[in-house]
Design a protein around this motif. Structure first.
Motif, PDB file in Angstrom:
ATOM      1  N   ALA A 152       1.125  -0.760   0.201  1.00 58.19           N
ATOM      2  CA  ALA A 152      -0.061  -0.106  -0.054  1.00 58.19           C
ATOM      3  C   ALA A 152       0.822   1.297  -0.235  1.00 58.19           C
ATOM      4  O   ALA A 152       0.761   2.172  -0.556  1.00 58.19           O
ATOM      5  CB  ALA A 152      -0.920   0.008   1.061  1.00 58.19           C
ATOM      6  N   ARG A 153       1.759   0.713   0.884  1.00 55.56           N
ATOM      7  CA  ARG A 153       2.850   2.887   0.657  1.00 55.56           C
ATOM      8  C   ARG A 153       3.656   2.796  -0.649  1.00 55.56           C
ATOM      9  O   ARG A 153       3.574   3.785  -1.107  1.00 55.56           O
ATOM     10  CB  ARG A 153       3.944   2.302   1.962  1.00 55.56           C
ATOM     11  N   ASN A 154       3.933   1.850  -1.575  1.00 58.98           N
ATOM     12  CA  ASN A 154       4.327   1.871  -1.989  1.00 58.98           C
ATOM     13  C   ASN A 154       3.956   2.311  -3.701  1.00 58.98           C
ATOM     14  O   ASN A 154       3.700   3.030  -4.079  1.00 58.98           O
ATOM     15  CB  ASN A 154       4.911   0.403  -3.159  1.00 58.98           C
ATOM     16  N   ALA A 155       2.182   1.369  -3.298  1.00 60.76           N
ATOM     17  CA  ALA A 155       0.922   2.022  -4.310  1.00 60.76           C
ATOM     18  C   ALA A 155       0.788   3.482  -4.421  1.00 60.76           C
ATOM     19  O   ALA A 155       1.371   4.378  -5.369  1.00 60.76           O
ATOM     20  CB  ALA A 155      -0.036   0.965  -4.784  1.00 60.76           C
ATOM     21  N   HIS A 156       0.628   4.101  -3.061  1.00 61.53           N
ATOM     22  CA  HIS A 156       0.728   5.858  -2.312  1.00 61.53           C
ATOM     23  C   HIS A 156       2.147   6.511  -2.942  1.00 61.53           C
ATOM     24  O   HIS A 156       1.771   7.069  -3.773  1.00 61.53           O
ATOM     25  CB  HIS A 156       0.585   5.714  -0.728  1.00 61.53           C
ATOM     26  N   ARG A 157       3.097   5.591  -2.904  1.00 61.93           N
ATOM     27  CA  ARG A 157       4.513   6.619  -3.607  1.00 61.93           C
ATOM     28  C   ARG A 157       4.614   6.335  -4.675  1.00 61.93           C
ATOM     29  O   ARG A 157       4.368   7.433  -5.752  1.00 61.93           O
ATOM     30  CB  ARG A 157       5.733   5.776  -2.784  1.00 61.93           C
ATOM     31  N   ALA A 158       3.820   5.082  -5.533  1.00 60.55           N
ATOM     32  CA  ALA A 158       4.129   5.484  -7.451  1.00 60.55           C
ATOM     33  C   ALA A 158       3.596   6.759  -8.098  1.00 60.55           C
ATOM     34  O   ALA A 158       3.636   7.051  -8.550  1.00 60.55           O
ATOM     35  CB  ALA A 158       3.462   3.577  -7.433  1.00 60.55           C
TER      36      ALA A 158
ATOM     37  N   MET B 264      -6.522   5.897  -0.324  1.00 59.61           N
ATOM     38  CA  MET B 264      -5.982   4.553  -0.917  1.00 59.61           C
ATOM     39  C   MET B 264      -7.096   3.562   0.339  1.00 59.61           C
ATOM     40  O   MET B 264      -7.630   3.950   0.790  1.00 59.61           O
ATOM     41  CB  MET B 264      -4.753   4.177   0.125  1.00 59.61           C
ATOM     42  N   VAL B 265      -7.540   2.623  -0.941  1.00 65.83           N
ATOM     43  CA  VAL B 265      -8.230   1.524  -0.027  1.00 65.83           C
ATOM     44  C   VAL B 265      -7.234   0.027   0.310  1.00 65.83           C
ATOM     45  O   VAL B 265      -6.433   0.381  -1.488  1.00 65.83           O
ATOM     46  CB  VAL B 265      -9.389   1.422  -0.977  1.00 65.83           C
TER      47      VAL B 265
END
Length: 685
Positions: free
Chosen positions: A145-151, A162-163
């Motif tokens: 989840a953190r990586n997706a937000h950062r991306a 985020m979900v």
């Protein structure tokens, strides 16, 4: 809406966001830049559920093959340019557009995440990334989840929230707490819901090319929550059955077919159905017995052997489609339990439309009821429509429910219909320990009418009297009945037991008339045959309060066969006097009367008959001079204009009791229960 990989269950979030958007605005469009197949099942679901009129051709940008060819031959810029043009063609016709990102499934597009981010930026759209957590440890889910937000943030996207979806239920709280501490935007974490991934019996039948030997549509809509494969002797086999399982057995094992259906009929346990392999079918005498044991329960025959059939079953997942409305209710209930919908709606920054459409009205009812859940008693617990409505209400967490009736009968009916009543209180008035207490209470209330405890003991066994006493005694907050009882049978106990509020002169009623473009309030169309001027004024004030309570700005039209000062006579004078009384009591209310219906609702007529009126031509609360006029008018509008009539909603009682039409549909019952729960919120203050 976008993701980072397959299997994130993003359809739940897409459905939930669409629900929020349609609460706020009338015209919501949908755009899916890239699609595998047309028609697209998610758009079909949204179109059916939210009555979208959008041309399906405008929903899709292009299919993946076309996109891959353009990207390979002309580059990403050209692909994006074409998709932006097609997106803007949709935005011209809609107030807001929900964009469904790519699905990361069997595509030939490199770096799909970056493409989704680029499209969001070019569309000027905010992003809600969805991360799937099924089968992953908590720490892995948090990192993803953190990586997706950062991306997405790193690619310049406006990330609203985020979900994280489909996590193990036991990990949900800790994942949510740790992500909220690490991310600069809200992170909503939803647990995996087995009923959403469970295929329905109908989906299994289609997938395996099966033939339906027995069963109705209700049975085919059941979720197969597991599979039990038959091979053992009957006693051992019965011990292996689990609630909601699909029994898979060779078609020549008539003993297992009859045994499993007999267990289902006895509720030990209720099963989803029976799947017969090897293309073997029991004889007619066995099928006849099976149909009598468990009416409606599916028995399906498939041509394959047991082992390959089992392999296909375990690989099959349920899908949200227009044909699975109960899954949609489950999905929305899951979304609303675990997402701060008020905060997300604020972040979406969607301005509310100036008028209340029927769909907005229905959404708002459920949202208000859910915000402060109350218990509603439904006396008609053995009525099929009531059980289906109860299923919807429970899946959406709208309120707590008590059903009245024989628990064995209700349980058997619920099992046949695939309705889960595990969270419902079921009370049998005939055998309840409350019956003696209620008899004493009713006898005390009606002693002046000569009612003894012995007589009251018989009276309170009636479901409507029993339910009304539950409300009076605080064991329920409100009651809804009338789907199989007359209006008199429903509301007479309320008049005798609950009685009117101190500030109400009479008990009256309104219908919420959900027309194509607006919601109007009609009063009184169900209770008072010929109210005098004083009573008519009371009905108007009560109806205005009810309208405001449910999001309809009250502009009151006191209806008559004459407008303004053009007519005379006792009937017109009554309306004129009532209008004056309302103005004296509530000078803050907008009211006009006497006024004819056409001048009340049609601006062009109002401009001629009552120019300058702040009500004429835009009335929202229409008060009829008598029951004959009101009842006939609401039914005429309901039938000729295709309006949904929600009600009658009673007003003026100390505690809420509401009546249903005997022709009420499931959605009518859902709406009326929600209204009752909202009224209960107010009366408990």
């Amino acid at each position: 809406m976008t993701g980072i990989d397959r299997g994130d269950g993003r359809q739940v979030i897409e459905l939930g966001v669409m629900e929020l958007l349609t609460r706020q605005v009338d015209r919501v469009g949908v755009f899916r830049p890239l699609v595998h197949h047309r028609p697209d099942r998610m758009f079909d679901l949204l179109r059916a559920r939210y009555r979208l009129t959008q041309d399906p051709a405008s929903v899709y940008g292009m299919d993946y093959h076309e996109a891959a060819a353009i990207q390979a031959e002309k580059g990403t810029d050209e692909l994006v340019s074409e998709l932006v043009d097609r997106f803007h063609a949709v935005t011209r016709d809609y107030e807001v557009v929900l964009v469904l990102g790519t699905d990361f499934a069997d595509t030939q597009l490199p770096d799909e995440l970056a493409l989704n981010a680029r499209l969001a930026n070019e569309f000027g759209a905010s992003v809600i990334p969805v991360v799937g957590g099924k089968g992953q440890p908590a720490e892995s889910v948090r990192a993803e989840a953190r990586n997706a937000h950062r991306a997405y943030q790193g690619l310049g996207c406006d990330v609203l929230a985020m979900v994280v979806n489909r996590v193990a239920a036991e990990d949900r709280t800790v994942i949510a707490e740790r992500l909220q501490a690490r991310l600069p935007v809200p992170c909503y974490v939803l647990p995996d819901e087995p009923a959403l991934s469970a295929p329905t019996v109908a989906q299994i039948t289609r997938h395996l090319g099966g033939t339906v030997l027995l069963g109705d549509d209700s049975g085919l809509a059941r979720d197969a929550l597991g599979f039990v494969f038959g091979g053992a002797m009957l006693p051992n086999f019965l011990a292996a059955l689990t609630p909601g399982c699909l029994v898979v057995t060779p078609g020549d094992r008539a003993d297992l077919v009859v045994g499993s259906l007999a267990a289902h009929s006895a509720g030990n346990p209720h099963i989803a159905g029976v799947l017969l392999t090897l293309d073997e079918r029991p004889g007619d005498e066995v099928l006849t017995l099976a149909a009598r044991l468990a009416p409606g329960t599916p028995v399906i025959s498939v041509p394959g052997y047991s082992f390959p059939t089992a392999a296909e079953l375990f690989a099959l997942e349920g899908k949200l489609t227009a044909a699975t409305p109960l899954k949609a209710e489950t999905a929305l209930g899951l979304f609303e339990r675990h997402v701060d919908t008020a905060d997300l709606l604020r972040r979406l920054s969607v301005a509310r439309s100036g008028r209340v459409t029927p769909m907005m009205f229905e959404h708002e009812l459920l949202e208000q009821a859910r915000a402060d859940r109350r218990r509603v008693v439904l006396p008609e617990g053995t009525e099929e429509r009531v059980l289906r409505a109860a299923d919807v209400l429970l899946r959406r967490d709208v309120c707590e429910l008590t059903l009245l009736g024989d628990p064995d009968v209700i349980g058997r009916m619920a099992a046949e219909m695939g309705v889960d009543l595990s969270r419902t209180q079921i009370v049998n008035p005939q055998t309840s320990e409350l019956r003696e207490r209620f008899a004493e209470r009713y006898a005390a209330l009606r002693a002046h009418k000569g009612v003894t405890v012995e007589l009251a003991y018989d009276v309170v066994s009636d479901v409507n009297y029993f339910g009304t006493l539950m409300v009076e005694e605080g064991l329920a907050d409100g009651m809804v009945s009338g789907s199989v009882h007359s209006t008199a049978a429903t509301i007479r106990p309320a008049f005798e037991i609950i009685k009117t509020r101190p500030d109400a002169g009479i008990v009256s009623s309104v219908f919420f008339m959900c027309l194509a473009e607006e919601v109007l309030v009609y009063g009184d169309c169900a209770v008072n045959p010929d109210p005098d001027a004083e009573q008519l004024a009371d009905i108007a004030v009560q109806s205005a309060a009810t309208a405001a309570r449910f999001g309809v700005e009250p502009r009151i039209a006191m209806l008559s066969y004459s407008t303004g000062t053009s007519g005379t006579g006792a009937d017109v004078d009554k309306v004129r006097t009532a209008t004056g009384l309302v103005r004296e009591r509530r000078p803050d209310l907008k009211i006009e009367g006497p006024i004819q219906y056409d001048a009340a609702v049609e601006p062009s007529v109002a401009a001629t008959k009552l120019p300058g009126s702040e009500v004429a031509g835009q009335a929202s609360v229409l008060i009829f001079p008598d029951l004959n006029t009101g009842n006939n008018t609401y039914k005429a509008v309901q039938r000729s204009a295709g309006a949904v009539a929600v009600g009658p909603v009673l007003q003026g009682l100390r505690k809420p009791v509401n009546d249903l039409s005997r022709g009420a549909l499931v959605q009518d019952i859902v709406n009326t229960v929600a209204i009752t729960a909202i009224q209960a919120q107010e009366t408990s203050i």
